[in-house]
Scaffold this motif. Structure first.
Motif, PDB file in Angstrom:
ATOM      1  N   GLY A 140       0.804  -1.259   0.205  1.00  0.00           N
ATOM      2  CA  GLY A 140      -0.053  -0.148  -0.088  1.00  0.00           C
ATOM      3  C   GLY A 140       0.915   1.180   0.057  1.00  0.00           C
ATOM      4  O   GLY A 140       1.854   1.203  -0.279  1.00  0.00           O
ATOM      5  N   THR A 141       0.486   2.378   0.346  1.00  0.00           N
ATOM      6  CA  THR A 141       1.088   3.642   0.486  1.00  0.00           C
ATOM      7  C   THR A 141       2.098   3.735   1.494  1.00  0.00           C
ATOM      8  O   THR A 141       1.642   3.051   2.663  1.00  0.00           O
ATOM      9  CB  THR A 141      -0.024   4.658   0.582  1.00  0.00           C
ATOM     10  N   VAL A 142       2.962   4.641   1.291  1.00  0.00           N
ATOM     11  CA  VAL A 142       3.792   5.325   2.610  1.00  0.00           C
ATOM     12  C   VAL A 142       2.950   5.562   3.831  1.00  0.00           C
ATOM     13  O   VAL A 142       3.258   5.116   5.039  1.00  0.00           O
ATOM     14  CB  VAL A 142       4.737   6.299   2.141  1.00  0.00           C
ATOM     15  N   GLU A 143       2.080   6.362   3.580  1.00  0.00           N
ATOM     16  CA  GLU A 143       1.257   6.779   4.759  1.00  0.00           C
ATOM     17  C   GLU A 143       0.430   5.970   5.405  1.00  0.00           C
ATOM     18  O   GLU A 143       0.210   5.629   6.718  1.00  0.00           O
ATOM     19  CB  GLU A 143       0.133   8.031   4.293  1.00  0.00           C
ATOM     20  N   ALA A 144      -0.101   4.876   4.710  1.00  0.00           N
ATOM     21  CA  ALA A 144      -0.891   3.648   5.233  1.00  0.00           C
ATOM     22  C   ALA A 144       0.210   2.780   6.116  1.00  0.00           C
ATOM     23  O   ALA A 144      -0.340   2.233   7.160  1.00  0.00           O
ATOM     24  CB  ALA A 144      -1.623   2.814   4.240  1.00  0.00           C
ATOM     25  N   ALA A 145       1.387   2.711   5.542  1.00  0.00           N
ATOM     26  CA  ALA A 145       2.248   1.795   6.310  1.00  0.00           C
ATOM     27  C   ALA A 145       2.624   2.420   7.715  1.00  0.00           C
ATOM     28  O   ALA A 145       2.683   1.656   8.598  1.00  0.00           O
ATOM     29  CB  ALA A 145       3.511   1.437   5.418  1.00  0.00           C
ATOM     30  N   ALA A 146       2.892   3.739   7.605  1.00  0.00           N
ATOM     31  CA  ALA A 146       3.290   4.306   8.988  1.00  0.00           C
ATOM     32  C   ALA A 146       1.944   4.056   9.850  1.00  0.00           C
ATOM     33  O   ALA A 146       2.261   4.032  11.103  1.00  0.00           O
ATOM     34  CB  ALA A 146       3.420   5.731   8.764  1.00  0.00           C
ATOM     35  N   ILE A 147       0.850   4.334   9.277  1.00  0.00           N
ATOM     36  CA  ILE A 147      -0.299   4.056  10.349  1.00  0.00           C
ATOM     37  C   ILE A 147      -0.508   2.677  10.704  1.00  0.00           C
ATOM     38  O   ILE A 147      -0.954   2.738  12.011  1.00  0.00           O
ATOM     39  CB  ILE A 147      -1.455   4.659   9.526  1.00  0.00           C
ATOM     40  N   ALA A 148      -0.455   1.930   9.835  1.00  0.00           N
ATOM     41  CA  ALA A 148      -0.436   0.508  10.257  1.00  0.00           C
ATOM     42  C   ALA A 148       0.748   0.203  11.441  1.00  0.00           C
ATOM     43  O   ALA A 148       0.241  -0.604  12.350  1.00  0.00           O
ATOM     44  CB  ALA A 148       0.019  -0.463   9.126  1.00  0.00           C
ATOM     45  N   ALA A 149       1.804   0.832  11.289  1.00  0.00           N
ATOM     46  CA  ALA A 149       2.973   0.534  12.289  1.00  0.00           C
ATOM     47  C   ALA A 149       2.408   0.896  13.610  1.00  0.00           C
ATOM     48  O   ALA A 149       2.766   0.489  14.696  1.00  0.00           O
ATOM     49  CB  ALA A 149       4.319   0.947  11.824  1.00  0.00           C
ATOM     50  N   LEU A 150       1.869   2.055  13.733  1.00  0.00           N
ATOM     51  CA  LEU A 150       1.434   2.799  14.907  1.00  0.00           C
ATOM     52  C   LEU A 150       0.322   1.940  15.562  1.00  0.00           C
ATOM     53  O   LEU A 150       0.411   1.643  16.784  1.00  0.00           O
ATOM     54  CB  LEU A 150       1.085   4.000  14.780  1.00  0.00           C
ATOM     55  N   ASP A 151      -0.518   1.350  14.729  1.00  0.00           N
ATOM     56  CA  ASP A 151      -1.640   0.503  15.320  1.00  0.00           C
ATOM     57  C   ASP A 151      -1.162  -0.788  15.787  1.00  0.00           C
ATOM     58  O   ASP A 151      -1.538  -1.369  16.909  1.00  0.00           O
ATOM     59  CB  ASP A 151      -2.544   0.240  14.022  1.00  0.00           C
ATOM     60  N   ILE A 152      -0.129  -1.177  15.029  1.00  0.00           N
ATOM     61  CA  ILE A 152       0.541  -2.698  15.696  1.00  0.00           C
ATOM     62  C   ILE A 152       1.414  -2.315  17.016  1.00  0.00           C
ATOM     63  O   ILE A 152       1.160  -3.062  17.812  1.00  0.00           O
ATOM     64  CB  ILE A 152       1.542  -3.193  14.734  1.00  0.00           C
ATOM     65  N   LEU A 153       1.902  -1.343  17.129  1.00  0.00           N
ATOM     66  CA  LEU A 153       2.543  -1.076  18.592  1.00  0.00           C
ATOM     67  C   LEU A 153       1.496  -0.966  19.200  1.00  0.00           C
ATOM     68  O   LEU A 153       1.772  -1.038  20.563  1.00  0.00           O
ATOM     69  CB  LEU A 153       3.315   0.208  18.358  1.00  0.00           C
ATOM     70  N   ALA A 154       0.468  -0.113  19.042  1.00  0.00           N
ATOM     71  CA  ALA A 154      -0.699   0.150  20.082  1.00  0.00           C
ATOM     72  C   ALA A 154      -1.150  -1.277  20.763  1.00  0.00           C
ATOM     73  O   ALA A 154      -1.900  -1.259  21.587  1.00  0.00           O
ATOM     74  CB  ALA A 154      -1.871   1.028  19.464  1.00  0.00           C
ATOM     75  N   ARG A 155      -1.189  -2.272  19.932  1.00  0.00           N
ATOM     76  CA  ARG A 155      -1.796  -3.482  20.095  1.00  0.00           C
ATOM     77  C   ARG A 155      -0.770  -4.302  21.171  1.00  0.00           C
ATOM     78  O   ARG A 155      -1.271  -5.250  21.575  1.00  0.00           O
ATOM     79  CB  ARG A 155      -2.067  -4.333  18.893  1.00  0.00           C
TER      80      ARG A 155
END
Length: 362
Positions: A140-155
């Motif tokens: 996907g996009t660069v922005e989506a990748a960064a958001i997904a990484a933050l979500d993973i850490l939040a989990r």
């Protein structure tokens, strides 16, 4: 006999994803899977899941269903205690359809261990009850990748797996850099799903190294038949290399070991079924190769089966059992419990511990 198979039924298991799951070979928006229910004469039921992933190996839901129907009547009337003999029949009759073999063998072993009232992680050896999984960031996009990484850490998940496409090296580099910026301490696995050349992967790794980004694992960057490319990456990549699409049978794992074409074998029960996966793990261990457990786009049922397999055998350094987190619905109850990235099986007392809430309709 109470352990004789009375009947086997197959129903569609179509589960929408929260967002499309993209890999180098394509994108999947719905998990078009199958649920196998195997009932013994004594009334005990075992459950299995087929999760074909066309973008991975071309296998479809229709393929898996046809394969199961090919052997269903030959298995009905057999004794689940003869599970290896039944698995040999499946290998002979439907060997190319790994998800069908996986579903039937999972249901067999689930019924068997429910009958004897032991959890499957004990059946597989009892080496452990817990694992720690990564979570995947799809293409996907660069922005989506960064958001997904933050979500993973939040989990509370520590390790991140990144799908790379290889079609645009600068885009892959930008995505990985953006992930590292928001998750500076997270170990990174890069998964190419066979979409790159060895030269392109080495170029990407060199560019990452200039930014002090060194993946803990490089998973199948080149096509499954590129033995030369895999050997080059083992020699020059600077990170361990895992075989996934290349590791589709015990025989191929033996060749990988002989040619030193990988450092790690990614075992997915959906590729081969459970019994051949046991053989693959044994060959890998004997050859000094590392072990990884993964899967296709699977529900909690198949993922829990894989968790039992890896925890029971022990020695799996890399764990990628995250796809239930991508599904919008869960038509089952039971299965592994998660605390952050830790998968726990200790509460399961028999079988894999997963049952359908209702019969799933297509």
């Amino acid at each position: 006999m109470e352990t004789t198979i009375r009947s086997i039924t197959v129903t569609p298991l179509n589960i929408p994803l929260r967002s499309p799951f993209g890999i180098a070979g394509g994108v999947q928006a719905i998990a078009d899977n199958l649920l196998v229910t195997l009932e013994l004469q004594g009334g005990i039921r075992g459950y299995g899941e087929a999760a074909p992933f066309p973008a991975f190996n071309g296998e479809t839901q229709a393929d898996a269903l046809a394969a199961i129907e090919t052997v269903r009547t030959a298995i009905e009337g057999a004794d689940v205690r003869e599970w290896r003999a039944i698995a040999a029949l499946l290998r002979e009759r439907i060997g190319d359809y790994g998800s069908a073999r996986c579903a039937l063998e999972t249901a067999l072993l689930d019924a068997l261990t429910r009958f004897y009232r032991i959890p499957l992680y004990v059946f597989f050896g009892g080496a452990g009850q817990t694992l720690e999984t990564d979570m995947t960031i799809t293409t996907g996009t660069v922005e989506a990748a960064a958001i997904a990484a933050l979500d993973i850490l939040a989990r509370g998940i520590r390790q991140i797996k990144v799908k790379i496409s290889g079609s645009d090296l600068r885009h892959d580099l930008a995505r990985i850099t953006a992930i590292r910026a928001v998750a500076p301490d997270a170990p990174l696995i890069l998964d190419g799903n066979g979409g790159l050349s060895a030269e392109t992967m080495l170029e990407l790794l060199g560019a990452l190294r200039l930014q002090q980004i060194v993946p803990v694992l490089i998973e199948q960057p080149v096509p499954a038949d590129d033995w030369v490319g895999m050997r080059q990456l083992v020699q020059w990549g600077g990170s361990p290399v895992a075989a996934d699409e290349m590791a589709t049978s015990a025989l191929r794992v033996l060749r990988i070991a002989h040619e030193r074409a990988a450092d790690v074998i990614n075992i997915k029960l959906m590729k081969t079924g459970v019994v051949e996966a046991l053989e693959m793990a044994a060959i890998a261990r004997a050859a000094g190769l590392g072990l990884m457990i993964g899967g296709m786009v699977e529900s909690i049922l198949a993922m829990t089966m894989s968790a039992h397999f890896a925890a029971g055998l022990g020695g799996f350094r890399f764990v990628d059992l995250d796809t239930p987190l991508f599904l919008a619905e869960n038509p089952f109850h039971g299965g592994f419990q998660m605390r952050g990235g830790v998968i726990d099986l200790s509460h399961i007392t028999a079988g894999h511990g997963v049952e359908p809430i209702v019969m799933v309709n297509g």
